[in-house]
Motif scaffolding. Structure first.
Motif, mmCIF file in Angstrom:
data_model
loop_
_atom_site.group_PDB
_atom_site.id
_atom_site.type_symbol
_atom_site.label_atom_id
_atom_site.label_comp_id
_atom_site.label_asym_id
_atom_site.label_seq_id
_atom_site.Cartn_x
_atom_site.Cartn_y
_atom_site.Cartn_z
ATOM 1 N N ARG A 1 38.952 38.977 40.875
ATOM 2 C CA ARG A 1 37.736 39.441 40.546
ATOM 3 C C ARG A 1 37.807 40.918 39.941
ATOM 4 O O ARG A 1 38.235 42.013 40.773
ATOM 5 N N SER B 1 35.999 36.940 37.203
ATOM 6 C CA SER B 1 37.284 36.333 37.640
ATOM 7 C C SER B 1 37.992 36.075 36.365
ATOM 8 O O SER B 1 37.557 35.549 35.516
ATOM 9 N N ASN C 1 38.482 35.695 46.153
ATOM 10 C CA ASN C 1 37.521 36.424 46.705
ATOM 11 C C ASN C 1 37.652 36.434 48.259
ATOM 12 O O ASN C 1 38.276 35.369 49.083
#
Length: 924
Positions: free
Chosen positions: A5, A16, A316
């Motif tokens: 990200r 992303s 993430n």
């Protein structure tokens, strides 16, 4: 390649990207050209060649030495040398004794692939491994006869679909405090969210003052971006907060669920806003928008799994929690907390446990560790034992019978006496006191050779009482050392046994009742959260919170946070009875067989000959004799030494009477044989005093009898023994309500019944048919002259003698004028009526002495203090009614106003507050 990200400065938003894609490289170069250090902006594992101006991935060699894969072929090869699959697994797993290990299993059954995972703290070989293995081995079983490595479900499958087991050690890391620069990324991860807030606030500003304030903040933030181009150092955060008039909190994954905060700063002026971040990797934080840890969004397990993998694939950060069987239970993202909706298994278990009120019958481990261990050791899982070898039965016809849903057939047992629900006593005994669990020794099988060969009974082991009574009926004798007992309950498995619904339904290849039974035999001492972690240094940083342990596995890129539970509840006493009833039912069938017993496998019997089948057994076509372990025993020999309390009669309700100071309450509070004690009394002052003196759990009697279940239900669930003190102040109606409501508890009423003042409302306490224990040695009274007068008053009360007129003397004590006393605030003035007590309060209104009228963390309603406590409700008070001080001991002079005294019991109550005769001063 896993996406990362990044903040796109051209689009001004996060997205992303492939870390080596064209867009990502443009973003890197843009920041580098602005003078930023490449090390502060490049994702982990990406290198920048300054000369060639190229980007390349650095391959990290992962140490996989702490990961082991076990396949069906490996297990099958070992079984060819005479070992059963479960024995092969035990030999492998015992090498991990003393470690924390994650097991991940995958197998195929009836054309469906199943997977499950579980984290286990494996005990040392000589420190409980055998007992642990007995419970944990259920992890590998599909039903009572077939485990995941059995040939019956693996032969003929492609190797990729055959059973596999992954064993991954989770190594504990030490604490290491790394000095961080919060920057990693294209934008400054600390400053950017603050800047966005300031810009939005400027747009929404409704006054010139507000506009000026936010313009100043934005200007400062622009200067900070230039000053801290490679990140904001930790030691500059406090200064930044003061200048921007904000607060900053930075949590680590390990501190999210605790009261500890890794970094916390506030401006000296009231902060305009508090910014909460999560430190998701070294030198990088992300804005944490989760404001409440108890606010969940429930989604299906399928959606939860999809969400999990989308976060993992995009790189993430995730904090997630798994069930004991390895399924996803909860995901904490930076925006929200997601939880899985209940599946059919969980719905069935909830209905079953609620119907049988099993939450009311939990045993808490740390409340009495010796008792908890005793109960766990008594839970003997029924195993396998072989009596004949292949060469002995090669030419005979082998029959196989199996018990039908054995764990649900307890109530069908001829020796059924219910299940142990609440344990009230844990003490020495040489006989069976009540339904419970008892440790035995000096076993004499009395010619029962078949049971002796079964190796089901072992010296110094513990067994449920119905099973022991069964053995006694067969002529087997033994000595009892000690045990635990209490109240019983009946358990009914919900659903239809024939139709396979409710607890009989099969979910993910396993019957609900089987899975539930396996789960209640496993105890979790830790609450565990997993977090994505590619760096051992970041794992070490999370050890910052000393109340947690951090485990790390490099191969899995995973950290595990362990919070030790304050309370650990389990139902192993119920599991012990379930196994026990299944054993009795099996032995009953075993003794009917006319022929040779070849082997017993859990609830199945292999034999040659003939037998009459009991209603609980059926003929079985499956033949799994090859997997029975030879030279073993049907139950493990788990002997132990336990801290039993002293022997004592058992009464569900009993009444302890005697003068104050005779040890009625004390003897019960210090009795180590009583389990899960709750002390109760009429006043908050009394219960706080007892809590401080004995460290016991307490509540006022009013909570026990409250009409709202929310007030008393937790007392019902969490305690087994309830001591009701100052029972003379309890009405008979209240006594009956407590007895009717707390039917599974041992109730102990303590009071000087018939001598101390009775209750103000309701009928006086009646003893009726309940057992009475009299206490006669008065330890409060330290004066023989006072003791003689107390004895005289008791004799007069018993004889029904009225209190005489009180003129100048009473029992040789002068009665003096109330206005001629030498009173100090530490003394106590008591009177029979409210009007008289108010007289003394007014007379000494210039002296500080107050009675607390509220309950707080530090003070109790009715407590006497000698200064006005700020913020605590109280009133000036120098005189007290005799009812008010019932149950207390006077430490200084005790002034008794006898002017309106008409009741001899009231006089006795007043006299019995003193320790010495010289304390008593009668006034009027």
């Amino acid at each position: 390649m896993k996406k990362v990200r990044l903040f796109n400065p051209f689009l001004k938003k996060y997205k992303s990207y492939n870390p080596l894609g064209a867009t990502a490289k443009k973003i890197y170069q843009y920041s580098i050209d602005k003078g930023r250090d490449p090390r502060s902006i490049l994702p982990q594992g990406i290198n920048y060649d300054k000369i060639k101006k190229t980007y390349n991935k650095i391959k990290t060699k992962i140490d996989r030495s702490n990961v082991r894969r076990i396949t069906y072929q490996q297990v099958n090869s070992a079984t060819e040398f005479g070992k059963a699959p479960i024995g092969v697994l035990r030999n492998i797993i015992q090498k991990y004794a003393g470690q924390t290990v994650q097991f991940a299993a995958k197998y195929t059954d009836q054309d469906e692939v199943y997977d499950r995972a579980q984290i286990e703290d494996i005990p040392p070989l000589k420190g409980g491994f055998s007992s642990w293995w007995e419970n944990f081995s259920y992890f590998f079983y599909i039903d009572s006869m077939v485990n995941m490595f059995s040939g019956s479900i693996n032969v003929g499958l492609d190797p990729q679909f055959q059973a596999q087991l992954l064993i991954m050690t989770l190594d504990k890391v030490n604490e290491d405090n790394y000095y961080q620069y919060f920057m990693e990324g294209i934008t400054n991860c600390l400053l950017t969210p603050i800047l966005i807030w300031a810009e939005n606030s400027l747009e929404e500003a409704k006054s010139k003052t507000a506009e000026k304030r936010y313009k100043r903040i934005i200007k400062l933030l622009r200067e900070y971006e230039k000053e801290f181009i490679n990140g904001v150092p930790q030691d500059k955060i406090s200064e930044l907060c003061n200048k921007l008039q904000i607060g900053i909190e930075i949590d680590l994954p390990s501190t999210v669920n605790t009261n500890t905060i890794y970094i916390k700063h506030r401006s000296q002026k009231k902060p305009l806003k508090i910014f909460k971040y999560l430190n998701t990797k070294l030198n990088h934080i992300e804005l944490n928008e989760v404001n409440s840890l108890s606010a969940y969004e429930y989604i299906t397990k399928k959606k939860l799994k999809e969400l999990f993998w989308s976060y993992v694939e995009e790189g993430n950060f995730l904090l997630f929690k798994e069930t004991r069987s390895g399924g996803l239970k909860q995901i904490n993202t930076l925006e929200k907390i997601y939880r899985a909706e209940l599946d059919n298994y969980e719905i069935a278990v909830r209905e079953f446990e609620e119907k049988n009120k099993l939450q009311d019958f939990r045993l808490e481990h740390y409340n009495n560790v010796s008792l908890s261990q005793f109960v766990m050791d008594s839970n003997h899982n029924n195993g396998s034992i072989q009596f004949m070898y292949e060469e002995d039965y090669n030419d005979v016809m082998i029959e196989h019978i199996d018990m039908i849903k054995s764990y649900t057939r307890g109530s069908d047992c001829k020796f059924y006496e219910g299940y142990l629900a609440k344990i009230t006593d844990f003490r020495k005994t040489d006989k069976i006191i009540g339904v419970g669990i008892y440790q035995i020794t000096n076993i004499d099988f009395g010619g029962n050779t078949q049971i002796e060969k079964l190796k089901v009974l072992h010296n110094n082991n513990s067994y449920p009482s119905p099973e022991l009574k069964y053995y006694l009926a067969l002529g087997i004798t033994f000595d009892i050392i000690g045990g635990c007992w209490g109240a019983t309950t009946n358990i009914e498995f919900t659903g239809d046994r024939e139709k396979g619904t409710g607890m009989y339904e099969k979910v993910d290849g396993i019957k609900n009742y089987c899975k539930w039974f396996g789960c209640i035999q496993m105890i979790q001492h830790y609450d565990r959260y997993n977090f994505t972690c590619d760096d051992i240094n970041f794992a070490q940083l999370n050890r910052f919170n000393t109340k947690t342990d951090i485990r790390y596995n490099a191969a899995g890129g995973q950290g595990i946070i362990e919070y030790k539970k304050q309370k650990v509840y389990h139902h192993q006493h119920i599991a012990s009875f379930i196994n026990s009833y299944a054993r009795i039912n099996l032995i009953e069938q075993l003794l009917l067989i006319k022929g040779d017993i070849i082997a017993v496998q859990v609830d199945g019997i292999y034999y040659s000959g003939e037998t009459e089948l009991t209603p609980l057994f059926k003929d079985e076509d499956k033949f799994t004799l090859d997997y029975v372990m030879p030279d073993t025993c049907y139950t493990q020999n788990i002997s132990g030494k336990y801290e039993f309390g002293d022997s004592r009669d058992f009464n569900e309700v009993e009444i302890h009477t005697g003068p104050g100071g005779c040890g009625k309450t004390h003897n019960n509070l210090v009795d180590k044989g009583l389990c899960n004690i709750l002390y109760t009394a009429p006043s908050y002052k009394l219960i706080r005093n007892k809590q401080e003196e004995y460290g016991c759990d307490v509540c006022v009697i009013a909570w026990l009898i409250h009409s709202d279940p929310e007030k008393w239900l937790d007392k019902f669930r969490n305690y087994s023994t309830i001591i009701i003190d100052e029972a003379s102040m309890v009405s008979n109606e209240v006594k009956e309500l407590i007895i009717d409501r707390f039917t599974y508890h041992r109730l102990i009423f303590c009071g000087d019944l018939g001598f101390q003042l009775p209750c103000i409302e309701g009928t006086e306490f009646k003893v009726e048919d309940d057992p009475v224990i009299n206490h006669t040695t008065n330890r409060r009274c330290k004066c023989s002259r006072l003791q003689r007068r107390l004895n005289y008053l008791r004799d007069a009360i018993e004889a029904g003698i009225k209190l005489p007129a009180l003129d100048n003397k009473f029992m040789g004590i002068d009665i003096i004028d109330k206005d001629d006393i030498d009173y100090d605030v530490k003394d106590l003035i008591i009177s029979p009526i409210h009007k008289k007590k108010d007289y003394y309060t007014n007379k000494y209104k210039d002296k500080d002495k107050y009675i607390i009228l509220d309950n707080t963390l530090d003070y109790s309603n009715g407590q006497i203090v000698y200064e006005k406590i700020k913020g605590v409700k109280s009133e000036l008070r120098h005189g007290y009614t005799i009812h008010c001080i019932q149950g207390e001991t006077a430490q200084n002079k005790l002034f008794i106003d006898v002017e309106k005294m008409r009741d001899i019991r009231m006089m006795y109550t007043a006299f019995s507050r003193a320790q010495y005769l010289y304390q008593l001063i009668l006034i009027k």
